[in-house]
Design a protein around this motif. Structure first.
Motif, mmCIF file in Angstrom:
data_model
loop_
_atom_site.group_PDB
_atom_site.id
_atom_site.type_symbol
_atom_site.label_atom_id
_atom_site.label_comp_id
_atom_site.label_asym_id
_atom_site.label_seq_id
_atom_site.Cartn_x
_atom_site.Cartn_y
_atom_site.Cartn_z
ATOM 1 N N UNK A 69 0.797 -1.241 0.000
ATOM 2 C CA UNK A 69 0.000 0.000 0.000
ATOM 3 C C UNK A 69 0.830 1.293 0.000
ATOM 4 N N UNK A 70 1.954 1.307 0.733
ATOM 5 C CA UNK A 70 2.784 2.523 0.732
ATOM 6 C C UNK A 70 3.385 2.784 -0.643
ATOM 7 N N UNK A 71 3.759 1.727 -1.330
ATOM 8 C CA UNK A 71 4.305 1.869 -2.682
ATOM 9 C C UNK A 71 3.243 2.373 -3.654
ATOM 10 N N UNK A 72 2.006 1.900 -3.473
ATOM 11 C CA UNK A 72 0.894 2.378 -4.321
ATOM 12 C C UNK A 72 0.666 3.865 -4.106
ATOM 13 N N UNK A 73 0.645 4.268 -2.833
ATOM 14 C CA UNK A 73 0.411 5.683 -2.528
ATOM 15 C C UNK A 73 1.544 6.543 -3.070
ATOM 16 N N UNK A 74 2.773 6.072 -2.920
ATOM 17 C CA UNK A 74 3.914 6.822 -3.432
ATOM 18 C C UNK A 74 3.847 6.933 -4.951
ATOM 19 N N UNK A 75 3.539 5.830 -5.635
ATOM 20 C CA UNK A 75 3.442 5.850 -7.106
ATOM 21 C C UNK A 75 2.353 6.815 -7.549
ATOM 22 N N UNK A 76 1.221 6.797 -6.842
ATOM 23 C CA UNK A 76 0.137 7.720 -7.161
ATOM 24 C C UNK A 76 0.588 9.168 -7.007
ATOM 25 N N UNK A 77 1.216 9.474 -5.881
ATOM 26 C CA UNK A 77 1.646 10.851 -5.634
ATOM 27 C C UNK A 77 2.673 11.309 -6.665
ATOM 28 N N UNK A 78 3.594 10.422 -7.036
ATOM 29 C CA UNK A 78 4.586 10.781 -8.056
ATOM 30 C C UNK A 78 3.928 11.069 -9.403
ATOM 31 N N UNK A 128 13.523 13.259 -8.777
ATOM 32 C CA UNK A 128 14.307 12.762 -7.647
ATOM 33 C C UNK A 128 14.033 13.573 -6.381
ATOM 34 N N UNK A 129 13.910 14.884 -6.545
ATOM 35 C CA UNK A 129 13.649 15.754 -5.390
ATOM 36 C C UNK A 129 12.268 15.464 -4.812
ATOM 37 N N UNK A 130 11.287 15.326 -5.688
ATOM 38 C CA UNK A 130 9.916 15.053 -5.236
ATOM 39 C C UNK A 130 9.854 13.681 -4.568
ATOM 40 N N UNK A 131 10.529 12.701 -5.162
ATOM 41 C CA UNK A 131 10.533 11.346 -4.583
ATOM 42 C C UNK A 131 11.175 11.350 -3.201
#
Length: 201
Positions: free
Chosen positions: A82-91, A180-183
């Protein structure tokens, strides 16, 4: 036969020129004069294909907002944690905002003009978008109170998007932040924001 080929190409050219103007200037700064110059067409063709400037901009915004909506599909990918999904969505979401900075202004209802596409997007967010985000947050945190989940969603969105909005307002910052900065920003946010929940699980 050539007319059949030319019609859709000309219409697409006008639409693409409008998208580029929205990208660089924001929807409320787009004029018919700018559109015709960018598309290298006359006003009659714009009116023929779209009827009015508002119809044209509405169609362009619908395309952009559809792209925004497609960003939410990664939240359904249960093959990812789930954290990876949320991160991918935000990116993906941030990438759309950086690519079309004026669009966030429109989505937030801060533009000078109202479009039916904005209402469509608001409806999507209320019926689908918010529940997808809060559902992933529930998986990450174990929190079930919908009010708390909604507040968490707003806090995370604000923490990720506010620096982008601020950078846009400060005219001296001409270089937009790279991926990279946003990530890195999202990683730091997640490390701090979700630490409490990881220690409890």
């Amino acid at each position: 036969m050539s007319n059949c080929v030319k019609g859709p190409t000309t219409k697409q050219n006008i639409l693409q020129a409008t998208l580029e103007l929205i990208k660089t200037e924001g929807a409320d700064q787009v004029t018919l004069r700018k559109i015709t110059a960018a598309a290298n067409v006359n006003l009659a063709l714009v009116n023929y294909y779209f009827g009015s400037k508002d119809n044209l901009i509405n169609e362009a915004l619908k395309l952009l907002l559809t792209t925004f909506q497609e960003n939410f599909s990664v939240l359904d990918d249960t093959s990812l944690p789930p954290k990876d999904r949320l991160k991918a969505f935000l990116l993906q979401y941030v990438d759309s905002v950086l690519q079309y900075p004026g669009l966030l202004h429109e989505v937030l209802g801060k533009g000078r003009i109202t479009f039916e596409s904005r209402q469509d997007f608001t409806g999507f967010m209320k019926t689908t978008g918010f529940s997808k985000i809060t559902g992933v947050l529930e998986e990450i945190t174990g929190e079930t109170n919908p009010d708390i989940l909604f507040i968490m969603m707003m806090q995370i969105n604000a923490a990720v998007l506010f620096p982008l909005v601020l950078a846009r307002q400060i005219k001296q910052l001409e270089n937009r932040p790279g991926k990279e900065i946003v990530e890195r920003q999202i990683d730091i946010l997640f490390d701090h924001y979700f630490a409490k929940y990881e220690s409890c699980r």
